[in-house]
Design a protein around this motif. Structure first.
Motif, PDB file in Angstrom:
ATOM      1  N   ALA A 120      23.775  18.444 -15.989  1.00 32.04           N
ATOM      2  CA  ALA A 120      23.886  19.164 -17.112  1.00 32.04           C
ATOM      3  C   ALA A 120      23.927  18.189 -18.503  1.00 32.04           C
ATOM      4  O   ALA A 120      24.117  18.728 -19.571  1.00 32.04           O
ATOM      5  CB  ALA A 120      25.068  20.294 -17.424  1.00 32.04           C
ATOM      6  N   GLY A 121      24.097  17.014 -18.286  1.00 26.53           N
ATOM      7  CA  GLY A 121      24.286  16.001 -19.296  1.00 26.53           C
ATOM      8  C   GLY A 121      25.545  15.920 -19.751  1.00 26.53           C
ATOM      9  O   GLY A 121      26.559  15.857 -19.041  1.00 26.53           O
TER      10      GLY A 121
ATOM     11  N   LYS B 145      35.882   6.703 -26.338  1.00 22.83           N
ATOM     12  CA  LYS B 145      34.712   6.652 -27.343  1.00 22.83           C
ATOM     13  C   LYS B 145      34.678   8.042 -27.801  1.00 22.83           C
ATOM     14  O   LYS B 145      34.851   9.156 -27.133  1.00 22.83           O
ATOM     15  CB  LYS B 145      33.934   6.116 -26.822  1.00 22.83           C
ATOM     16  CG  LYS B 145      33.629   4.395 -26.484  1.00 22.83           C
ATOM     17  CD  LYS B 145      32.066   3.833 -26.259  1.00 22.83           C
ATOM     18  CE  LYS B 145      32.264   2.414 -25.913  1.00 22.83           C
ATOM     19  NZ  LYS B 145      30.906   2.114 -25.434  1.00 22.83           N
ATOM     20  N   LEU B 146      34.466   7.866 -29.368  1.00 21.70           N
ATOM     21  CA  LEU B 146      33.973   9.024 -29.917  1.00 21.70           C
ATOM     22  C   LEU B 146      32.415   9.458 -29.646  1.00 21.70           C
ATOM     23  O   LEU B 146      31.770   8.531 -29.762  1.00 21.70           O
ATOM     24  CB  LEU B 146      34.295   8.932 -31.215  1.00 21.70           C
ATOM     25  CG  LEU B 146      33.937  10.416 -31.860  1.00 21.70           C
ATOM     26  CD1 LEU B 146      34.661  11.604 -31.499  1.00 21.70           C
ATOM     27  CD2 LEU B 146      34.105  10.307 -33.528  1.00 21.70           C
ATOM     28  N   LEU B 147      31.981  10.642 -29.119  1.00 21.83           N
ATOM     29  CA  LEU B 147      30.616  10.861 -28.870  1.00 21.83           C
ATOM     30  C   LEU B 147      30.401  12.150 -29.724  1.00 21.83           C
ATOM     31  O   LEU B 147      30.931  13.240 -29.544  1.00 21.83           O
ATOM     32  CB  LEU B 147      30.229  11.155 -27.409  1.00 21.83           C
ATOM     33  CG  LEU B 147      28.912  11.565 -27.167  1.00 21.83           C
ATOM     34  CD1 LEU B 147      28.104  10.380 -27.442  1.00 21.83           C
ATOM     35  CD2 LEU B 147      28.652  12.033 -25.691  1.00 21.83           C
ATOM     36  N   LYS B 148      29.688  12.184 -30.841  1.00 21.48           N
ATOM     37  CA  LYS B 148      29.519  13.214 -31.760  1.00 21.48           C
ATOM     38  C   LYS B 148      28.025  13.885 -31.345  1.00 21.48           C
ATOM     39  O   LYS B 148      27.509  13.541 -30.590  1.00 21.48           O
ATOM     40  CB  LYS B 148      29.126  12.605 -33.198  1.00 21.48           C
ATOM     41  CG  LYS B 148      30.324  11.863 -33.875  1.00 21.48           C
ATOM     42  CD  LYS B 148      29.933  11.388 -35.309  1.00 21.48           C
ATOM     43  CE  LYS B 148      31.275  10.749 -35.915  1.00 21.48           C
ATOM     44  NZ  LYS B 148      30.726  10.302 -37.266  1.00 21.48           N
ATOM     45  N   LYS B 149      28.323  15.318 -31.858  1.00 20.47           N
ATOM     46  CA  LYS B 149      27.120  16.197 -31.455  1.00 20.47           C
ATOM     47  C   LYS B 149      25.828  15.549 -32.132  1.00 20.47           C
ATOM     48  O   LYS B 149      25.805  14.987 -33.318  1.00 20.47           O
ATOM     49  CB  LYS B 149      27.447  17.481 -32.258  1.00 20.47           C
ATOM     50  CG  LYS B 149      26.274  18.624 -32.051  1.00 20.47           C
ATOM     51  CD  LYS B 149      26.570  20.154 -32.560  1.00 20.47           C
ATOM     52  CE  LYS B 149      25.507  20.915 -32.409  1.00 20.47           C
ATOM     53  NZ  LYS B 149      25.808  22.183 -33.014  1.00 20.47           N
TER      54      LYS B 149
ATOM     55  N   SER C  30      24.226  15.019 -26.797  1.00 22.04           N
ATOM     56  CA  SER C  30      25.542  15.758 -26.894  1.00 22.04           C
ATOM     57  C   SER C  30      25.255  17.044 -27.710  1.00 22.04           C
ATOM     58  O   SER C  30      25.053  16.899 -28.878  1.00 22.04           O
ATOM     59  CB  SER C  30      27.004  15.140 -26.951  1.00 22.04           C
ATOM     60  OG  SER C  30      27.824  15.793 -26.930  1.00 22.04           O
ATOM     61  N   GLU C  31      25.743  18.083 -27.213  1.00 23.09           N
ATOM     62  CA  GLU C  31      26.137  19.409 -28.073  1.00 23.09           C
ATOM     63  C   GLU C  31      27.335  19.564 -28.360  1.00 23.09           C
ATOM     64  O   GLU C  31      27.555  20.352 -29.387  1.00 23.09           O
ATOM     65  CB  GLU C  31      25.614  20.515 -27.198  1.00 23.09           C
ATOM     66  CG  GLU C  31      24.077  20.628 -26.791  1.00 23.09           C
ATOM     67  CD  GLU C  31      23.899  21.872 -25.987  1.00 23.09           C
ATOM     68  OE1 GLU C  31      24.742  22.674 -25.787  1.00 23.09           O
ATOM     69  OE2 GLU C  31      22.784  22.098 -25.303  1.00 23.09           O
ATOM     70  N   TYR C  32      28.140  18.760 -28.275  1.00 18.72           N
ATOM     71  CA  TYR C  32      29.754  18.638 -28.533  1.00 18.72           C
ATOM     72  C   TYR C  32      30.197  17.231 -29.368  1.00 18.72           C
ATOM     73  O   TYR C  32      29.616  16.184 -29.256  1.00 18.72           O
ATOM     74  CB  TYR C  32      30.621  18.917 -27.267  1.00 18.72           C
ATOM     75  CG  TYR C  32      29.964  19.981 -26.489  1.00 18.72           C
ATOM     76  CD1 TYR C  32      30.227  21.324 -26.782  1.00 18.72           C
ATOM     77  CD2 TYR C  32      29.212  19.747 -25.362  1.00 18.72           C
ATOM     78  CE1 TYR C  32      29.946  22.281 -25.958  1.00 18.72           C
ATOM     79  CE2 TYR C  32      28.918  20.495 -24.500  1.00 18.72           C
ATOM     80  CZ  TYR C  32      29.032  22.055 -24.805  1.00 18.72           C
ATOM     81  OH  TYR C  32      28.682  22.960 -23.881  1.00 18.72           O
TER      82      TYR C  32
ATOM     83  N   ASP D  93      12.018   8.515 -36.164  1.00 18.57           N
ATOM     84  CA  ASP D  93      11.341   9.785 -36.313  1.00 18.57           C
ATOM     85  C   ASP D  93      11.583  10.582 -35.094  1.00 18.57           C
ATOM     86  O   ASP D  93      10.603  11.144 -34.417  1.00 18.57           O
ATOM     87  CB  ASP D  93       9.999   9.787 -36.940  1.00 18.57           C
ATOM     88  CG  ASP D  93       9.602  11.149 -37.516  1.00 18.57           C
ATOM     89  OD1 ASP D  93      10.436  11.813 -37.929  1.00 18.57           O
ATOM     90  OD2 ASP D  93       8.281  11.480 -37.553  1.00 18.57           O
ATOM     91  N   ILE D  94      12.602  10.778 -34.541  1.00 14.71           N
ATOM     92  CA  ILE D  94      12.633  11.265 -33.107  1.00 14.71           C
ATOM     93  C   ILE D  94      13.596  12.720 -33.114  1.00 14.71           C
ATOM     94  O   ILE D  94      14.770  12.428 -33.311  1.00 14.71           O
ATOM     95  CB  ILE D  94      13.324  10.422 -32.002  1.00 14.71           C
ATOM     96  CG1 ILE D  94      12.398   9.324 -31.932  1.00 14.71           C
ATOM     97  CG2 ILE D  94      13.637  10.971 -30.628  1.00 14.71           C
ATOM     98  CD1 ILE D  94      11.045   9.549 -31.173  1.00 14.71           C
ATOM     99  N   ILE D  95      13.173  13.607 -32.789  1.00 13.99           N
ATOM    100  CA  ILE D  95      13.904  14.993 -32.580  1.00 13.99           C
ATOM    101  C   ILE D  95      14.950  14.712 -31.530  1.00 13.99           C
ATOM    102  O   ILE D  95      14.409  14.760 -30.487  1.00 13.99           O
ATOM    103  CB  ILE D  95      12.957  16.039 -32.449  1.00 13.99           C
ATOM    104  CG1 ILE D  95      12.011  16.211 -33.435  1.00 13.99           C
ATOM    105  CG2 ILE D  95      13.732  17.446 -32.723  1.00 13.99           C
ATOM    106  CD1 ILE D  95      12.554  16.377 -35.006  1.00 13.99           C
ATOM    107  N   PRO D  96      16.245  14.961 -31.676  1.00 17.06           N
ATOM    108  CA  PRO D  96      17.174  15.194 -30.584  1.00 17.06           C
ATOM    109  C   PRO D  96      16.883  15.896 -29.724  1.00 17.06           C
ATOM    110  O   PRO D  96      17.118  15.328 -28.214  1.00 17.06           O
ATOM    111  CB  PRO D  96      18.262  15.482 -31.198  1.00 17.06           C
ATOM    112  CG  PRO D  96      18.342  15.098 -32.587  1.00 17.06           C
ATOM    113  CD  PRO D  96      16.771  15.200 -32.837  1.00 17.06           C
ATOM    114  N   GLU D  97      16.473  17.192 -29.437  1.00 16.45           N
ATOM    115  CA  GLU D  97      16.339  17.906 -28.439  1.00 16.45           C
ATOM    116  C   GLU D  97      14.894  17.554 -27.765  1.00 16.45           C
ATOM    117  O   GLU D  97      15.048  17.565 -26.393  1.00 16.45           O
ATOM    118  CB  GLU D  97      16.024  19.377 -29.085  1.00 16.45           C
ATOM    119  CG  GLU D  97      15.866  20.561 -27.994  1.00 16.45           C
ATOM    120  CD  GLU D  97      15.601  21.892 -28.551  1.00 16.45           C
ATOM    121  OE1 GLU D  97      15.445  22.718 -27.632  1.00 16.45           O
ATOM    122  OE2 GLU D  97      15.586  22.004 -29.648  1.00 16.45           O
TER     123      GLU D  97
END
Length: 444
Positions: free
Chosen positions: A57-58, A82-86, A104-106, A122-126
């Protein structure tokens, strides 16, 4: 687009196989991960929720209260995490070869050993999340990982930066992401329906077993109160005896440790260790380990509260911490009947009640506890009839479960193929408004 292929000396060469004679849409760009991933390193964020990065699920929220999920150690001090941001890209570099990474979604914290990146360009995260977790790119991360043996590979950041990515125009990235979100959601719903059907079939099987081994097959049989709170009513003609009148505890030891090594779990009962995919410590010498014989009842003392027990169908050696019990009069209890009976919810609840320990995951069910336990059972002829009946009826349910599991496997394969085809340009997704010039372009 360069192909990264693992060889014995971990070298890279050739071109990648995108599944369409290496052809890609001519208007797509080929970029390297170094151009779009900017490393981050923000620590001292212990107040944020703890995240895990998984293969399936990543990035997910970690359930710190789940003892089964948290078999990996969680330190008391998380200040160096480490901090991982949405919207950021996180990766378990030790398991990147399996696909343990994702956008990350969180917002939360991850192990300091993990890689974390900002997405730039110019890369869409999704789109990036869907593309990079496809089978094609997972193979690239495996190629960029090194190690002495499988399961202990470490991803090289330098070689990771050179992994190529097919990048369509932004509008096409959005269209691909929208298309895959819709299609994969529908596939996921279909899978969930089948998984719920499997759960219901398994529940029906458990109810079937529970009723047969505790109440028998005759619904009109006279019943009586067993006098045992956790057993309740039982057929009037059944016997109720303490285990000490049916079993003796045995403690026989191996002289050379050469017998077949067996394991006991709540899922599979007694099985050869060679048939289990386990990463537990393996001893070099099993001399002095406990031995068991065919039809011996074996309890995993530490996990009896979960139903970790079974009747062995072979001779072998087991952990010295296991409890082994042999029938005083062989054949009094049908081995299959006995295992099913002792795995019913009422009996497992009893193990929980009498076991000792400070925490549920540290409970112990010792031999004297088993010997003091009452067991309700019919004569051998009725036991055999119950086993025959359950073999037949359980077999029907098992076939239905197998069919549903095959369907789920095919749906997952279709989902993987769909994603891989979309993110590599092998299919043109609907909903994309193209210019007349673009429609005329061929694949490069």
């Amino acid at each position: 687009m360069d192909r990264l292929i693992r060889s014995e000396n971990h070298q890279h060469a050739e071109k990648p196989d995108t599944g369409r004679d290496d052809k890609i849409p001519a208007h797509w760009r080929l970029i390297r991960l170094r151009a779009i991933l900017l490393p981050t390193s923000v620590n001292d964020c212990a107040d944020y929720p703890l995240l895990s990065i998984t293969r399936d699920a990543g990035v997910i929220l970690r359930n710190v209260d789940n003892t089964e999920e948290n078999h990996n150690f969680i330190p008391d001090d998380l200040s160096n995490y480490k901090l991982l941001k949405k919207g950021q890209f996180g990766m378990n570099k030790m398991k990147a070869w399996q696909g343990s990474y994702g956008v990350s979604e969180y917002t939360g914290i991850v192990s300091p050993a993990y890689y974390t990146f900002n997405l730039c360009g110019d890369i869409i995260p999704e789109f990036f999340h869907l593309a990079i977790r496809s089978d094609l790119y997972i193979s690239y991360f495996a190629s960029a990982s090194d190690g002495v043996r499988v399961g202990q590979w470490d991803l090289s950041r330098t070689r990771m930066k050179e992994i190529p990515l097919l990048a369509p125009p932004r509008a096409e990235q959005l269209a691909i992401a929208d298309f895959l979100r819709d299609r994969t959601s529908k596939i996921g719903q279909a899978i969930q329906i089948k998984e719920r059907q499997i759960e219901r079939l398994k529940e029906r099987k458990q109810i079937l077993i529970q009723q047969a081994v505790t109440l028998g097959l005759d619904p009109n049989a006279p019943m009586r109160d067993s006098g045992i709170e956790w057993i309740g009513e039982t057929p009037a003609h059944w016997s109720i005896k303490r285990a000490k009148y049916l079993f003796r505890e045995v403690d026989e030891r191996s002289l050379d440790g050469q017998q077949e090594l067996l394991s006991v779990s709540h899922l599979t009962g007694v099985t050869p260790r060679s048939e289990k995919n386990v990463t537990m410590f393996m001893s070099e010498d099993y001399t002095g380990s406990k031995t068991c014989q065919k039809d011996d009842l074996i309890f995993n003392i530490m996990w009896a509260w979960m139903g970790a027990l079974g009747v062995s169908d072979r001779a072998g050696i087991v952990s010295s911490a296991y409890g082994i019990y042999r029938q005083l009069r062989p054949g009094t209890l049908n081995s299959q009947y006995l295992e099913m009976l002792l795995k019913t919810t009422a009996y497992i609840a009893h193990y929980n009640k009498v076991s000792t320990g400070l925490h549920s995951s540290r409970l112990r069910f010792y031999g004297h506890m088993f010997m003091a336990m009452e067991i309700g059972f019919p004569d051998r002829e009725e036991q055999d009839a119950i086993v025959v009946y359950l073999d037949l009826e359980s077999g029907k349910l098992n076939k239905a479960v197998d069919l549903l599991e095959q369907q789920i496997t095919k749906l997952k394969e279709y989902k993987a193929t769909l994603i891989n085809s979309a993110v590599t340009g092998k299919i043109r997704v609907p909903g994309l408004v193209e210019s007349p010039e673009l429609k005329e372009r061929e694949f490069a």
